[in-house]
Motif scaffolding. Structure first.
Motif, PDB file in Angstrom:
ATOM      1  N   HIS A  64       1.066  -8.925 -15.144  1.00 53.88           N
ATOM      2  CA  HIS A  64       1.979  -8.486 -14.044  1.00 53.88           C
ATOM      3  C   HIS A  64       1.702  -7.151 -14.167  1.00 53.88           C
ATOM      4  O   HIS A  64       2.355  -6.476 -14.966  1.00 53.88           O
ATOM      5  CB  HIS A  64       3.449  -8.766 -14.368  1.00 53.88           C
ATOM      6  N   SER A  65       1.209  -6.441 -13.184  1.00 54.66           N
ATOM      7  CA  SER A  65       0.943  -4.752 -13.088  1.00 54.66           C
ATOM      8  C   SER A  65       0.530  -4.692 -11.477  1.00 54.66           C
ATOM      9  O   SER A  65      -0.016  -5.666 -10.890  1.00 54.66           O
ATOM     10  CB  SER A  65       0.170  -4.396 -14.051  1.00 54.66           C
ATOM     11  N   HIS A  66       0.346  -3.378 -11.310  1.00 52.31           N
ATOM     12  CA  HIS A  66       0.025  -2.903  -9.835  1.00 52.31           C
ATOM     13  C   HIS A  66      -0.915  -1.909  -9.880  1.00 52.31           C
ATOM     14  O   HIS A  66      -0.559  -0.774  -9.833  1.00 52.31           O
ATOM     15  CB  HIS A  66       1.411  -2.540  -9.169  1.00 52.31           C
ATOM     16  N   LEU A  67      -1.975  -2.003 -10.347  1.00 51.67           N
ATOM     17  CA  LEU A  67      -3.261  -1.128 -10.808  1.00 51.67           C
ATOM     18  C   LEU A  67      -4.277  -0.974 -10.039  1.00 51.67           C
ATOM     19  O   LEU A  67      -5.334  -0.353 -10.341  1.00 51.67           O
ATOM     20  CB  LEU A  67      -3.403  -1.601 -12.284  1.00 51.67           C
TER      21      LEU A  67
ATOM     22  N   THR B 258      -1.540  -7.549 -10.522  1.00 48.62           N
ATOM     23  CA  THR B 258      -0.859  -8.518  -9.665  1.00 48.62           C
ATOM     24  C   THR B 258      -0.492  -7.859  -8.387  1.00 48.62           C
ATOM     25  O   THR B 258       0.718  -7.689  -8.300  1.00 48.62           O
ATOM     26  CB  THR B 258       0.031  -9.500 -10.464  1.00 48.62           C
ATOM     27  N   PRO B 259      -1.352  -7.391  -7.421  1.00 47.59           N
ATOM     28  CA  PRO B 259      -0.693  -6.698  -6.307  1.00 47.59           C
ATOM     29  C   PRO B 259       0.153  -7.587  -5.479  1.00 47.59           C
ATOM     30  O   PRO B 259       0.260  -8.715  -5.492  1.00 47.59           O
ATOM     31  CB  PRO B 259      -2.091  -6.605  -5.332  1.00 47.59           C
ATOM     32  N   HIS B 260       1.292  -6.975  -4.994  1.00 43.30           N
ATOM     33  CA  HIS B 260       1.972  -7.516  -4.121  1.00 43.30           C
ATOM     34  C   HIS B 260       1.572  -8.155  -2.812  1.00 43.30           C
ATOM     35  O   HIS B 260       0.566  -7.711  -2.467  1.00 43.30           O
ATOM     36  CB  HIS B 260       3.120  -6.650  -3.335  1.00 43.30           C
ATOM     37  N   ILE B 261       2.054  -9.381  -2.528  1.00 43.31           N
ATOM     38  CA  ILE B 261       1.974  -9.819  -1.110  1.00 43.31           C
ATOM     39  C   ILE B 261       3.314 -10.369  -0.419  1.00 43.31           C
ATOM     40  O   ILE B 261       4.006 -11.062  -1.220  1.00 43.31           O
ATOM     41  CB  ILE B 261       1.043 -11.250  -1.321  1.00 43.31           C
ATOM     42  N   ILE B 262       3.689  -9.463   0.354  1.00 41.41           N
ATOM     43  CA  ILE B 262       4.878  -9.617   1.041  1.00 41.41           C
ATOM     44  C   ILE B 262       4.794  -9.491   2.382  1.00 41.41           C
ATOM     45  O   ILE B 262       4.224  -8.448   2.930  1.00 41.41           O
ATOM     46  CB  ILE B 262       5.731  -8.685   0.494  1.00 41.41           C
ATOM     47  N   SER B 263       5.461 -10.295   3.252  1.00 37.84           N
ATOM     48  CA  SER B 263       5.357 -10.452   4.603  1.00 37.84           C
ATOM     49  C   SER B 263       5.641  -9.026   5.234  1.00 37.84           C
ATOM     50  O   SER B 263       6.784  -8.470   5.074  1.00 37.84           O
ATOM     51  CB  SER B 263       6.211 -11.458   5.159  1.00 37.84           C
TER      52      SER B 263
END
Ligand SMILES: [Fe+2]
Length: 223
Positions: free
Chosen positions: A2-5, A37-42
């Motif tokens: 879980h990170s946004h790299l 783990t990049p976000h996937i958001i509507s």
């Protein structure tokens, strides 16, 4: 985990250089494997394999060039919204961690009214759901039975190490600690978005927190 790299894919790291700098610090701190783990958001971040995997390749190539020896994998953090329900209903292949786990999150405003149904459908589709940072959902703080129910129904709870450092405030730190004490937590994650997060994580860890983590039966080592 879980990170946004991956640069520019969400509200995390914005440049490849920044990503390399952060991974270098994590490697120096002793991290040997990172699942980003990049976000996937509507309506906000419409990521999918075609945006995530090329960005993963790019970052891996730079790490190799720079001689930074970290195993880097990528999946995604799926917001459980209408868009996600559509993906699931259409049988779209979703990005898994270690070929079985799916990292999900609730909105910070409220949980989906049909969360039981969504998790059930996810399991029927062959995924093991992980719920990211349940301690950050303040609407659950006075409803601890929901945490217990999620755990009992096989939803893996993932607490943020930043929560245990008090980064999001005292009440979130308290709930994160209680979740660990009750042994409801399967994984801890960093949820790193930027340099400040790495700085907070690099500060010395309280001995009591270290002891709690060691006694919590965490399964990070299996990823
Ligand atoms: Fe996240």
């Amino acid at each position: 985990m879980h990170s946004h790299l991956l640069a520019g894919l969400d509200d995390g790291v914005q440049t490849l250089d920044e990503a390399v700098a952060l991974v270098r610090q994590l490697s120096d701190a002793g991290y040997t494997k990172i699942v980003t783990t990049p976000h996937i958001i509507s309506g906000l971040y419409h990521n999918h394999a075609d945006t995530i995997l090329p960005a993963l390749d790019k970052l891996r190539a730079r790490l190799e060039q720079e001689g930074i020896k970290v195993e880097l994998e990528a999946a995604a953090e799926y917001m459980l919204d209408d868009y996600f329900e559509g993906l699931l209903a259409d049988g779209e292949p979703l990005l898994k961690i270690s070929n079985k786990y799916l990292l999900t999150e609730f909105s910070f405003v409220s949980m989906p009214f049909n969360y039981r149904e969504i998790f059930f459908n996810l399991k029927m589709a062959g995924y093991e759901p992980i719920l990211a940072h349940p301690e950050r959902f303040r609407y659950l703080h006075d409803d601890f039975d929901v945490y217990r129910e999620l755990h009992e129904t096989g939803i893996h709870l993932q607490v943020n190490l930043l929560s245990l450092k008090g980064h999001y405030g005292r009440s979130i730190q308290k709930v994160a600690t209680q979740l660990l004490e009750e042994k409801l937590v399967t994984f801890v994650g960093t949820d790193i978005h930027h340099q400040r997060h790495v700085d907070v994580l690099s500060s010395p860890r309280d001995a009591a927190v270290s002891a709690l983590l060691a006694a919590s039966g965490l399964k990070n080592h299996l990823l």
